[in-house]
Design an enzyme around this catalytic site. Structure first.
Site, PDB file in Angstrom:
ATOM      1  N   GLY A 229       0.761  -1.238   0.000  1.00 32.43           N
ATOM      2  CA  GLY A 229       0.000   0.000   0.000  1.00 32.43           C
ATOM      3  C   GLY A 229       0.788   1.283   0.000  1.00 32.43           C
ATOM      4  O   GLY A 229       0.212   2.367  -0.121  1.00 32.43           O
ATOM      5  N   GLU A 267       4.850  -5.125   2.897  1.00 32.23           N
ATOM      6  CA  GLU A 267       5.005  -5.740   1.583  1.00 32.23           C
ATOM      7  C   GLU A 267       5.032  -4.683   0.471  1.00 32.23           C
ATOM      8  O   GLU A 267       4.200  -4.702  -0.441  1.00 32.23           O
ATOM      9  CB  GLU A 267       3.860  -6.721   1.313  1.00 32.23           C
ATOM     10  CG  GLU A 267       3.731  -7.854   2.314  1.00 32.23           C
ATOM     11  CD  GLU A 267       2.464  -8.660   2.101  1.00 32.23           C
ATOM     12  OE1 GLU A 267       1.727  -8.386   1.125  1.00 32.23           O
ATOM     13  OE2 GLU A 267       2.194  -9.554   2.910  1.00 32.23           O
ATOM     14  N   PRO A 268       5.959  -3.740   0.504  1.00 33.73           N
ATOM     15  CA  PRO A 268       5.994  -2.741  -0.565  1.00 33.73           C
ATOM     16  C   PRO A 268       6.412  -3.374  -1.879  1.00 33.73           C
ATOM     17  O   PRO A 268       7.340  -4.177  -1.943  1.00 33.73           O
ATOM     18  CB  PRO A 268       7.039  -1.733  -0.077  1.00 33.73           C
ATOM     19  CG  PRO A 268       7.926  -2.535   0.810  1.00 33.73           C
ATOM     20  CD  PRO A 268       7.047  -3.563   1.464  1.00 33.73           C
ATOM     21  N   GLY A 269       5.710  -3.021  -2.934  1.00 34.56           N
ATOM     22  CA  GLY A 269       6.072  -3.474  -4.275  1.00 34.56           C
ATOM     23  C   GLY A 269       6.278  -2.268  -5.163  1.00 34.56           C
ATOM     24  O   GLY A 269       7.392  -1.916  -5.542  1.00 34.56           O
ATOM     25  N   ARG A 306      -1.883  -0.846 -16.832  1.00 33.19           N
ATOM     26  CA  ARG A 306      -2.359  -0.224 -15.604  1.00 33.19           C
ATOM     27  C   ARG A 306      -3.261   0.987 -15.829  1.00 33.19           C
ATOM     28  O   ARG A 306      -4.253   1.152 -15.115  1.00 33.19           O
ATOM     29  CB  ARG A 306      -1.185   0.151 -14.698  1.00 33.19           C
ATOM     30  CG  ARG A 306      -1.609   0.734 -13.365  1.00 33.19           C
ATOM     31  CD  ARG A 306      -0.911   0.080 -12.215  1.00 33.19           C
ATOM     32  NE  ARG A 306      -1.294  -1.303 -12.042  1.00 33.19           N
ATOM     33  CZ  ARG A 306      -1.804  -1.801 -10.905  1.00 33.19           C
ATOM     34  NH1 ARG A 306      -1.997  -1.013  -9.883  1.00 33.19           N
ATOM     35  NH2 ARG A 306      -2.106  -3.069 -10.802  1.00 33.19           N
ATOM     36  N   CYS A 335      -5.622  -3.864 -31.858  1.00 28.73           N
ATOM     37  CA  CYS A 335      -6.887  -3.712 -32.580  1.00 28.73           C
ATOM     38  C   CYS A 335      -8.060  -3.696 -31.608  1.00 28.73           C
ATOM     39  O   CYS A 335      -8.958  -4.543 -31.660  1.00 28.73           O
ATOM     40  CB  CYS A 335      -7.045  -4.843 -33.591  1.00 28.73           C
ATOM     41  SG  CYS A 335      -5.740  -4.898 -34.816  1.00 28.73           S
TER      42      CYS A 335
END
Length: 384
Positions: A229, A267-269, A306, A335
């Site tokens: 988060g 849990e930083p990503g 994203r 397409c």
């Protein structure tokens, strides 16, 4: 160069010429600096477990492993990537709502701490284990965590974790298992949150939940996993997370919850990987359509999905170009009319111009629709 872009224009030009376009480039220096900055403000009892789903690039994993990171995995493929690092047991966590027996067996063989999503995880692990095995239980709280966040969701139905009100019945069944013991709590707390005060409130609510479970059921938590988060800016007017305040808030919460003597897990990503990456792609053609100027690029949502999923466009710049900024709608080569990377203001573009998209070190290529239309997969370049 700004905080939104890991490389300046001259470096972007050199990378494009050396590796072709489209391509992704990741800065080892930026990744290292971000990890060290976060580690420096955290209490010693807080562990960083990099969320591999943000970007599983092997060089990035090696970089974070060398800095002392643990790892949060969500598939057998991610477990295997972390296994290749040769880490000792205890530095990997395994989450996910649909763990198969083969994945749980892999986790056991690696000495991984499983984040159990329900009694099915506990029962399958118990059948596979040959000795006492500690797990963390993921709980879906009865209160809103990160209110209004479409990724986290609210307090309604969820495919993730055990509903808070269902925990007592689960614990009663779990007590009869031969090998599995619940020794930790997992609550995925937020997504892309840059407000330190809001994170304090969210983490405080999770610790309050842990205290209620501790007092009501005698659970002795070795770990409380706050999930991910930690957010990053995607636009010049967005303020970054105040790391000093964030670290102090965690210290204050630990002091307030003196009953808890274990470790907190983060849990930083995106926070660690996002700023280190740049995506480079050239303009293929321009098109005017009923008052809208389209710039059609070599890559779109097949590489950067994203913006379509979350509405968060990546910051974009025209490399080496100056002049009055005018509106462009950035479209990719697929397409489908869904292939849009956002509406931006850039100097009037022409075919062949090089665009750089910043903060693409997280949720870039590994999240894109790479197989759709069978376009070539762009290279990923690690720059030390």
């Amino acid at each position: 160069m700004t905080a939104l872009f890991a490389f300046d224009d001259a470096t972007c030009q050199r990378l494009a010429e050396a590796h072709g376009t489209p391509c992704f480039a990741y800065s080892g220096a930026v990744a290292t600096a971000g990890f060290r900055a976060l580690r420096a403000v955290l209490p010693s009892r807080v562990r960083i477990a990099y969320a591999v789903k943000a970007n599983p690039h092997a060089d990035l994993l090696r970089c974070f492993a060398g800095l002392g990171a643990s790892f949060d995995c969500a598939s057998i493929g991610e477990l295997e990537r972390v296994e290749a690092l040769g880490l000792p047991a205890g530095r990997t966590f395994f989450a996910g709502p649909g763990k198969r027996a083969s994945e749980l067996q892999k986790a056991l063989s690696m000495g991984v701490r499983v984040q159990a999503e329900g009694f099915e995880d506990l029962a399958r692990l118990d059948a596979l284990a040959t000795r006492e095995t500690a797990v963390n239980l993921r709980v879906h709280p009865a209160f809103d965590i990160d209110e209004g966040n479409r990724i986290i969701g609210g307090s309604g139905p969820s495919a993730f974790g055990v509903d808070e009100e269902a925990v007592p019945a689960l614990l009663e069944k779990a007590a009869r298992l031969a090998h599995v013991r619940i020794k930790g709590l997992h609550v995925f707390a937020a997504s892309n949150q840059r407000d330190a005060a809001k994170l304090r409130a969210i983490h405080g609510a999770v610790l309050d939940l842990a205290k209620r479970l501790h007092e009501a059921h005698g659970l002795a938590f070795e770990q409380i996993d706050l999930g991910g988060g930690l957010g990053v800016p995607y636009a010049p007017d967005e303020a970054p997370l105040d790391l000093a305040a964030f670290g102090q808030n965690l210290s204050d919460l630990l002091a307030r919850h003196a009953w808890f003597e274990g470790e907190l897990i983060l849990e930083p990503g995106r926070f660690l990987a996002g700023p280190c990456g740049v995506y480079l792609a050239r303009v293929v053609r321009l098109k005017e359509s009923r008052g809208t100027r389209f710039a059609i690029l070599e890559g779109g949502i097949n590489h950067l999905i994203r913006p379509l999923l979350t509405g968060e466009p990546f910051p974009a710049k025209a490399v080496g170009r100056a002049g009055e900024a005018v509106p462009h709608t950035l479209a990719g080569p697929l397409c489908t009319s869904l292939d849009r990377l956002g509406e931006v203001r850039l100097p009037a573009l022409t075919a062949g111009d090089l665009l750089a998209f910043g903060t693409t070190g997280a949720y870039g290529l590994n999240e894109g629709m790479t197989h759709f239309l069978s376009h070539p997969v762009p290279p990923e370049v690690w720059v030390d």
